[in-house]
Design a protein around this motif. Structure first.
Motif, short mmCIF file in Angstrom:
data_model
loop_
_atom_site.label_atom_id
_atom_site.label_comp_id
_atom_site.label_asym_id
_atom_site.label_seq_id
_atom_site.Cartn_x
_atom_site.Cartn_y
_atom_site.Cartn_z
N ARG A 261 0.84 -1.20 0.00
CA ARG A 261 0.00 0.00 0.00
C ARG A 261 0.88 1.26 0.00
O ARG A 261 0.71 2.17 0.81
CB ARG A 261 -0.97 -0.01 1.19
CG ARG A 261 -1.92 -1.20 1.19
CD ARG A 261 -2.99 -1.09 2.24
NE ARG A 261 -3.86 0.06 1.97
CZ ARG A 261 -4.81 0.49 2.79
NH1 ARG A 261 -5.00 -0.13 3.95
NH2 ARG A 261 -5.56 1.52 2.47
N SER B 254 1.71 4.54 -1.02
CA SER B 254 1.06 5.71 -1.62
C SER B 254 2.03 6.51 -2.48
O SER B 254 1.61 7.21 -3.41
CB SER B 254 0.46 6.59 -0.53
OG SER B 254 1.47 7.04 0.37
N GLY C 131 -5.93 0.02 -6.49
CA GLY C 131 -7.10 -0.30 -5.68
C GLY C 131 -6.72 -0.66 -4.25
O GLY C 131 -7.36 -0.24 -3.29
N LYS C 132 -5.65 -1.42 -4.11
CA LYS C 132 -5.22 -1.83 -2.76
C LYS C 132 -4.64 -0.65 -1.98
O LYS C 132 -4.80 -0.57 -0.76
CB LYS C 132 -4.17 -2.94 -2.87
CG LYS C 132 -4.73 -4.25 -3.40
CD LYS C 132 -3.62 -5.28 -3.61
CE LYS C 132 -4.16 -6.56 -4.21
NZ LYS C 132 -3.08 -7.54 -4.49
N GLY D 30 -5.58 2.51 -2.21
CA GLY D 30 -6.84 3.05 -1.70
C GLY D 30 -6.79 4.48 -1.19
O GLY D 30 -7.54 4.82 -0.27
N ALA E 264 -5.22 7.65 -5.67
CA ALA E 264 -5.40 6.38 -6.38
C ALA E 264 -6.81 6.29 -6.95
O ALA E 264 -7.02 5.82 -8.08
CB ALA E 264 -5.13 5.21 -5.44
N ALA E 265 -7.80 6.75 -6.17
CA ALA E 265 -9.19 6.73 -6.63
C ALA E 265 -9.36 7.61 -7.87
O ALA E 265 -10.06 7.25 -8.83
CB ALA E 265 -10.10 7.19 -5.51
N CYS F 53 -11.57 -0.37 -8.65
CA CYS F 53 -12.33 0.76 -8.10
C CYS F 53 -13.13 0.33 -6.87
O CYS F 53 -13.21 1.07 -5.87
CB CYS F 53 -13.29 1.32 -9.16
SG CYS F 53 -12.48 2.32 -10.43
N CYS G 144 -10.71 -0.08 -4.04
CA CYS G 144 -10.25 1.25 -3.61
C CYS G 144 -11.34 1.96 -2.81
O CYS G 144 -11.06 2.58 -1.77
CB CYS G 144 -9.88 2.07 -4.84
SG CYS G 144 -9.14 3.68 -4.45
N ARG H 160 -11.45 0.75 0.67
CA ARG H 160 -10.34 1.32 1.46
C ARG H 160 -10.68 2.74 1.90
O ARG H 160 -10.44 3.13 3.05
CB ARG H 160 -9.07 1.34 0.63
CG ARG H 160 -8.58 -0.01 0.13
CD ARG H 160 -7.93 -0.82 1.22
NE ARG H 160 -7.19 -1.95 0.65
CZ ARG H 160 -6.63 -2.90 1.36
NH1 ARG H 160 -6.71 -2.87 2.67
NH2 ARG H 160 -5.98 -3.90 0.79
#
Length: 579
Positions: free
Chosen positions: A67, A69, A95-96, A98, A102-103, A124, A127, A130
């Motif tokens: 994850r 970022s 998606g992971k 989140g 990312a969205a 999606c 995500c 999350r």
């Protein structure tokens, strides 16, 4: 992976391109704390990567597992990679991760339809979940709705609809109803799955749970009478019961009870079962009320449902129906008293063994088998001894045995039963068999007395049960019967029962040898003597060896005894080379 630290990263990352060891390297990097491992994976998955497609997909997947970022920008670029596997992996990793960034990247990719819209849609949904966990419900719902509006597979549509329902809570209930009314089997099943999650469990929001239940009732009532509806209604009923196990709201119970009373015959069994899982005492009374006009299969379903109900007051509702004059209902009520072991109802059940209806009498006998106490067991004894017909004889005998074996004081129970065992009683053999089930010293003494009574019928029954007695204390009784005229024509049977104990029961070997010695002296049948010698061989011991040597003097088993001595000595001899 277990002991690794940031100091290991450079050495482990060197294997990310190794066809055989890349997965092991990634497993290790995924769990090493600190940014160094993430940085190594970012470098491996970056624009200057030297990894082959398969290893690159693996590195991207690991960024998702961590994850990371910081990798969102890199992964966003990978969404347009010429390799569809790499692009799909980038979507899954975003998606992971989140995050809102990312969205945003996934939302744009979904609208563009690249790389693969279904893969992006799945990412999606992940995500969005999350984001919801992180507290961004608005962002999560927006992502779910984007998937629902997109041109994606029905499976992705179903997943997004489930997610948005759970995120919206009460405001998602209309969508839940849509799923449950959908002609699509996939969407309907997703509706069932979602309804099991929404406001469910011990810590659920009671108000929201009630709203969900009402929605399920709405879906049930609006399902119509099509073939598809007939297949789905039982599933909705089961769902309502599962959501409300132990006690449903009154509106839910009434709707299910209505289905049990006046619904489609194919739906009635499911509705009845559901009342058993979520109904209260009043619902139990309602089920009893429909029993009079129900067919036998429905009555059986009603009994099974009420028998397992856990709500307060159910027992009182059942016993309150003992004044019902309808034999069908009365036999059901009596059966339930036995099923639920309502001992306080015993005084009201006792007179029913003389009821004019066969079904009621049979049910009363069976119930007493489950609830009668020692003070009233004579009622079953008398019925077992003098039944009206064969059906009552079977019911009374079964009930007596069930009652007898559950008595806490088995000697007292055996004394009660033994008092009714007399040669004049035509069915005294039934009592002898019951005494065998009870067991214990008192029962053994009573059965021994029956075997010596001089009555052939009693002796037959008694020697049969003694031959199957489950404790070794029957051995002296059997030996006495085998060596005297007390058992009449059943002396041979008594000897075989005695040998069964010597052959099968656990005991000290000297004790077994002593039993065999006595049996050899008492046995008249050469076949019995040969069986004794076989027992000696089965249990090699100095004591059994001595008995086998004595048996050599008996002409009819001399050869067998010599062979037994040889076999026992061989088994007792120390191993070759031993001391």
């Amino acid at each position: 992976a277990v002991h690794g630290s940031p100091a290991c990263v450079e050495a482990v990352a060197a294997y990310l391109g190794n066809e055989r060891l890349a997965s092991w390297a990634r497993i290790t990097l995924e769990v090493i704390p600190g940014d160094a491992a993430s940085a190594a994976l970012r470098a491996a998955a970056g624009p200057d990567t030297k990894l082959a497609s398969r290893q690159l997909v693996g590195a991207i997947n690991s960024l998702g597992v961590r994850r990371d970022s910081t990798a969102v920008s890199l992964l966003t670029k990978r969404l347009s990679d010429d390799d569809p596997n790499v692009a799909a992996a980038a979507a899954a990793a975003l998606g992971k991760i989140g995050t809102p960034d990312a969205a945003a990247a996934l939302s744009k990719a979904l609208a563009a339809g690249k790389p693969d819209r279904d893969a992006v849609a799945e990412a999606c949904v992940v995500c969005g979940e999350r984001l919801q966990v992180a507290g961004d419900v608005t962002g999560a719902v927006a992502l779910f709705d984007a998937v629902r509006r997109a041109d994606v597979s029905e499976q992705r549509q179903a997943e997004a609809t489930r997610a948005v329902i759970l995120a919206r809570g009460k405001d998602g209930i209309p969508l839940l109803v849509e799923l449950l009314r959908s002609p699509s089997r996939r969407l309907f099943n997703m509706g069932l799955f979602t309804a099991r999650e929404l406001a469910a469990g011990p810590d659920r929001d009671a108000a929201l749970a009630y709203e969900v239940d009402l929605a399920l009732l709405k879906a049930l009532s609006g399902a119509g009478d099509t073939t598809l509806a007939s297949q789905r209604k039982p599933l909705l009923i089961d769902l309502l019961a599962d959501r409300n196990a132990g006690g449903a709201a009154r509106a839910v119970q009434l709707a299910i009870l209505e289905a049990a009373t006046n619904g489609d015959p194919a739906l009635r069994p499911a509705a009845i079962r559901a009342i058993g899982r979520c109904g209260d005492a009043a619902a139990a009374d309602g089920l009893l009320g429909i029993a009079a006009a129900a067919d036998p299969a429905v009555v059986v379903a009603i009994r099974e449902a009420i028998a397992t109900m856990t709500a307060d007051g159910v027992d009182e509702r059942i016993t309150g129906r003992l004044n019902d004059v309808d034999p069908a209902v009365l036999s059901l009520v009596v059966g339930l008293i036995g099923d639920r072991r309502i001992g306080t109802a015993t005084p009201k059940i006792l007179p029913l063994v003389h009821h004019g209806d066969t079904a009621v009498r049979t049910a009363a006998l069976a119930a007493l088998g489950s609830i009668v106490d020692l003070g009233n067991i004579d009622v079953l004894i008398k019925k077992a001894m003098a039944p009206r017909d064969d059906a009552e004889a079977t019911a009374a005998t079964t009930a007596l045995k069930e009652a007898a074996v559950r008595m806490p004081d088995r000697d007292a129970c055996a004394t009660r039963i033994a008092g009714a065992v007399t040669p004049a009683a035509s069915r005294a053999g039934v009592l002898v068999e019951t005494l065998a089930d009870v067991g214990g010293p008192k029962a053994l003494a009573a059965v021994a007395a029956a075997a010596k009574s001089g009555d052939q019928s009693l002796a037959d029954a008694a020697t049969r049960v003694l031959g199957k007695w489950m404790t070794a204390d029957a051995a002296p009784v059997l030996l006495e019967l085998a060596t005297t005229d007390a058992a009449g024509p059943y002396r041979g049977r008594a000897m075989k029962g005695y040998l069964r104990i010597a052959r099968q029961f656990a005991m000290a070997e000297p004790e077994r040898a002593e039993m065999c010695q006595k049996a050899l002296a008492a046995a008249k049948d050469p076949a019995d003597r040969k069986a004794i010698v076989e027992i000696l061989v089965r249990y090699p011991h100095p004591a059994t060896l001595a008995v086998a040597k004595d048996a050599i003097a008996m002409p009819d088993v001399s050869d067998e005894a010599k062979a037994a001595v040889t076999a026992i000595e061989a088994k007792l001899a120390p191993p070759a080379g031993g001391k």
